[in-house]
Design a protein around this motif. Structure first.
Motif, PDB file in Angstrom:
ATOM      1  N   HIS A  67       0.822  -1.219   0.000  1.00 48.10           N
ATOM      2  CA  HIS A  67       0.000   0.000   0.000  1.00 48.10           C
ATOM      3  C   HIS A  67       0.852   1.264   0.000  1.00 48.10           C
ATOM      4  O   HIS A  67       0.452   2.289  -0.559  1.00 48.10           O
ATOM      5  N   ASN A 134      -4.002   5.640   0.520  1.00 42.41           N
ATOM      6  CA  ASN A 134      -3.349   4.344   0.376  1.00 42.41           C
ATOM      7  C   ASN A 134      -2.162   4.207   1.306  1.00 42.41           C
ATOM      8  O   ASN A 134      -1.956   3.156   1.927  1.00 42.41           O
ATOM      9  N   PRO A 138      -3.931   2.512   6.278  1.00 43.47           N
ATOM     10  CA  PRO A 138      -3.549   1.297   7.014  1.00 43.47           C
ATOM     11  C   PRO A 138      -2.673   1.584   8.233  1.00 43.47           C
ATOM     12  O   PRO A 138      -2.809   0.918   9.259  1.00 43.47           O
ATOM     13  N   ASP A 145      -2.156  -3.981   5.652  1.00 51.22           N
ATOM     14  CA  ASP A 145      -2.192  -3.478   4.286  1.00 51.22           C
ATOM     15  C   ASP A 145      -3.657  -3.177   3.986  1.00 51.22           C
ATOM     16  O   ASP A 145      -4.522  -3.263   4.861  1.00 51.22           O
ATOM     17  N   MET A 146      -3.941  -2.807   2.746  1.00 50.38           N
ATOM     18  CA  MET A 146      -5.332  -2.671   2.334  1.00 50.38           C
ATOM     19  C   MET A 146      -5.991  -4.052   2.328  1.00 50.38           C
ATOM     20  O   MET A 146      -5.322  -5.085   2.240  1.00 50.38           O
ATOM     21  N   ASN A 152      -6.083  -3.202  -5.240  1.00 54.46           N
ATOM     22  CA  ASN A 152      -5.484  -1.882  -5.046  1.00 54.46           C
ATOM     23  C   ASN A 152      -4.515  -1.551  -6.174  1.00 54.46           C
ATOM     24  O   ASN A 152      -4.521  -0.441  -6.720  1.00 54.46           O
ATOM     25  N   ASN A 221     -12.334  -0.922  -1.788  1.00 52.38           N
ATOM     26  CA  ASN A 221     -11.174  -1.333  -0.993  1.00 52.38           C
ATOM     27  C   ASN A 221     -11.072  -0.527   0.298  1.00 52.38           C
ATOM     28  O   ASN A 221     -10.795  -1.076   1.374  1.00 52.38           O
ATOM     29  N   PHE A 222     -11.295   0.776   0.219  1.00 53.16           N
ATOM     30  CA  PHE A 222     -11.206   1.606   1.423  1.00 53.16           C
ATOM     31  C   PHE A 222     -12.300   1.242   2.421  1.00 53.16           C
ATOM     32  O   PHE A 222     -12.057   1.181   3.631  1.00 53.16           O
ATOM     33  N   THR A 225     -11.379  -2.058   3.986  1.00 55.26           N
ATOM     34  CA  THR A 225     -10.217  -1.906   4.873  1.00 55.26           C
ATOM     35  C   THR A 225     -10.611  -1.264   6.193  1.00 55.26           C
ATOM     36  O   THR A 225     -10.260  -1.753   7.279  1.00 55.26           O
TER      37      THR A 225
END
Length: 592
Positions: A67, A134, A138, A145-146, A152, A221-222, A225
């Motif tokens: 990331h 990114n 995290p 990581d993500m 990503n 992804n965000f 996460t």
């Protein structure tokens, strides 16, 4: 007919390319794998998660799923697109020094204006926010990581071809192919965007579609996460405000960007296959495009401004010596903006003749959304009140963000009022208003974050004096340029014109002067960052801003100290992150 055939062939070619990309993506088996070159086309084999040392050189950057590396890739990409958009703006402002044509013909001016808007909003603003998110989310939430490292990486690598497709009309026109760059403006209003014959317009639309896919993948992804990868000691009640604004932004993206993608497909079908989504002859209409576009377009403003608000909420207390005043109210106002942002799109359409009752409801919501924004402003100001303020470069840019955001917000309230908007609609007043937000607020907040975290991703400290020059030139340049545009709008100067009446000359020249002051500031920024990254003094502490003594040390700086100690124990810089033994006393304390 030849142009139509060429356009159709290019569309089919690009569609085939996208299908190949989709086929490849669907073959990747282990989406959560951290192995840079794992996965692939094989089926049925047992997948392992590898943690081998990163490859070196260009191979590292082409295959990385770390990331932090992807954050740096986003940042470099964002700076390149920022340079493209900025140079285009300076060319247009130079042309506007004189009422008559100087060196840009109307077609060239229109093409620059089209790509400038799309570049700054979709190729610079959103990816640059993703760069910080990114790298640091995290670290801020205690994740390894993500949630989906490979997705990503894919999300980033969709962006370079998107930029190429959006810009490709310029090189195609330069080589004498007869293809002209897209000249639709960044809003791509129909029927102009349907009738313009250039294949470069189709390529631009495909590039926009790719960028939207990338942004949507990043948003998923965000969300995953922040919801699932937080450390056990980080609950919603103590989640940092940058993460709060990113999860809100990602939610907006999930609703807004798929709609833009659908509208773009409809526009491509109208252009190439004779459908009539936006043609009255077939039951559609150009107003439909405006509804679809602005249902995306106005939430996009908050997609861009919410994370900078989170950055300022994170950075400003560190240099005010106090915790953020009214933390919960800042969170609630963030969520309120996210909800209300989908109820204001038609204030861009007050002049289209829509039902007055509908206009009134949109005016009410447009005025109401100013309230949660004002809550944030009062909280930032109260945080600084009687605080132990240190005017470092990150703090100066945070204060500059607040000032420009107030001006941009107040000028927006006028445009939210129907009677005022009918007078100022499509004038330079609108240009000045949203540039105070996009460059004056969003861009300035990103500079604050860049300087604040520069020691982490470079291991070096920037030059304080150059950073302060950058701040003052940026603030002077933005206010001179965009205030001049407000005065042009009050005088009745319409936007998007390459030539104008002589009575507007003075304010155009003032705006151009401000634009060049702003440009000089960005040149100093680039020089400072490159020179400091290569030759700057190495930081000698994991707490270069002396945050621990104020009780303001956040998790990313703890991680930075641990990484720094590991690098020193190993005898140097093992992974090319810029952390080396030695340095000078100038690094400690940073910009104090």
């Amino acid at each position: 007919m030849a142009a139509l055939t060429t356009s159709l062939a290019l569309s089919i070619l690009m569609g085939g390319f996208l299908l190949v990309v989709l086929y490849f993506i669907l073959q990747v088996e282990d989406w959560r794998s951290y192995t840079p070159t794992g996965g692939g086309f094989g089926r049925g084999e047992e997948q392992g998660v590898g943690y081998a040392q990163k490859p070196s050189g260009i191979l590292r950057w082409l295959t990385t799923v770390d990331h932090k590396d992807i954050g740096i890739l986003y940042g470099v990409y964002g700076l390149i697109t920022f340079a493209w958009g900025g140079i285009g703006a300076l060319l247009m402002r130079t042309e506007l020094l004189s009422p008559d044509t100087m060196f840009l013909q109307a077609q060239s001016y229109n093409a620059l204006m089209t790509t400038h808007g799309l570049t700054m909003l979709l190729l610079f603003g959103t990816p640059m926010i993703a760069a910080f998110a990114n790298y640091f989310i995290p670290l801020l939430i205690g994740a390894d990581d993500m949630a989906f490292p490979r997705i990503n990486a894919i999300a980033f690598w969709l962006l370079p071809p998107a930029a190429i497709l959006i810009w490709i009309g310029f090189p195609l026109g330069a080589i004498g192919s007869g293809i002209q760059p897209a000249q639709t403006s960044w809003t791509m209003y129909t029927p102009l965007s349907v009738q313009q014959p250039s294949p470069a317009t189709d390529l631009m639309l495909l590039g926009l579609h790719l960028s939207g896919i990338s942004t949507t993948m990043g948003a998923i992804n965000f969300i995953a996460t922040i919801f699932t990868e937080r450390g056990s000691n980080i609950g919603w009640e103590n989640l940092d405000l940058f993460s709060w604004t990113m999860v809100t932004q990602s939610g907006l993206i999930l609703f807004a960007f798929p709609l833009l993608g659908s509208a773009i497909i409809m526009l491509l079908l109208d252009r190439n296959f004779g459908t009539t989504f936006f043609s009255p002859q077939g039951g559609g209409g150009p107003i439909l495009w405006q509804h679809l576009f602005w249902f995306f377009g106005h939430p996009e403003v908050y997609i861009l401004v919410l994370p900078p608000m989170g950055l300022v909420s994170l950075i400003l207390p560190r240099f005010a010596g106090r915790k953020l005043f009214g933390f919960k109210f800042v969170v609630y106002s963030t969520l309120a903006i996210g909800v209300l942002s989908f109820g204001v799109w038609a204030h861009h359409m007050f002049a289209t003749g829509i039902d007055p009752r509908i206009r009134l409801s949109f005016m009410a919501v447009s005025l109401a959304i100013a309230v949660p924004s004002a809550v944030k402003v009062f909280n930032w100001i109260t945080t600084m009140w009687n605080g132990n303020i240190r005017l470092t470069a990150p703090m100066l840019f945070s204060i500059g963000f607040i000032q420009n955001f107030i001006i941009g917000g107040v000028t927006g309230i006028f445009l939210a009022a129907i009677p005022v908007d009918l007078v100022l609609h499509d004038t330079y007043y609108v240009v000045g208003h949203f540039h105070f937000i996009v460059m004056g607020a969003i861009g300035v907040a990103l500079f604050a974050a860049f300087y604040y975290w520069f020691p982490i991703y470079s291991g070096k400290m920037y030059q304080k004096s150059l950073a302060h020059w950058h701040f003052w030139l940026t603030m002077i340049g933005t206010n001179v340029t965009f205030f001049a545009m407000l005065f042009l709008g009050y005088g009745g100067m319409p936007r998007r014109y390459a030539t104008y009446l002589p009575q507007f000359t003075t304010w155009h020249q003032v705006a151009t002067l401000g634009a060049f002051i702003l440009g000089i500031g960005q040149f100093i920024f680039v020089w400072n960052i490159v020179q400091s990254w290569l030759e700057g003094p190495a930081v000698e502490s994991g707490d270069p801003w002396a945050l621990e003594e104020e009780g303001m040390l956040s998790p990313e700086w703890v991680w930075f100290e641990n990484r720094r100690e590991t690098a020193l124990a190993d005898g140097g810089d093992g992974d090319g992150d810029g952390l080396t033994d030695g340095g000078s006393d100038e690094a400690t304390g940073g910009d104090d």
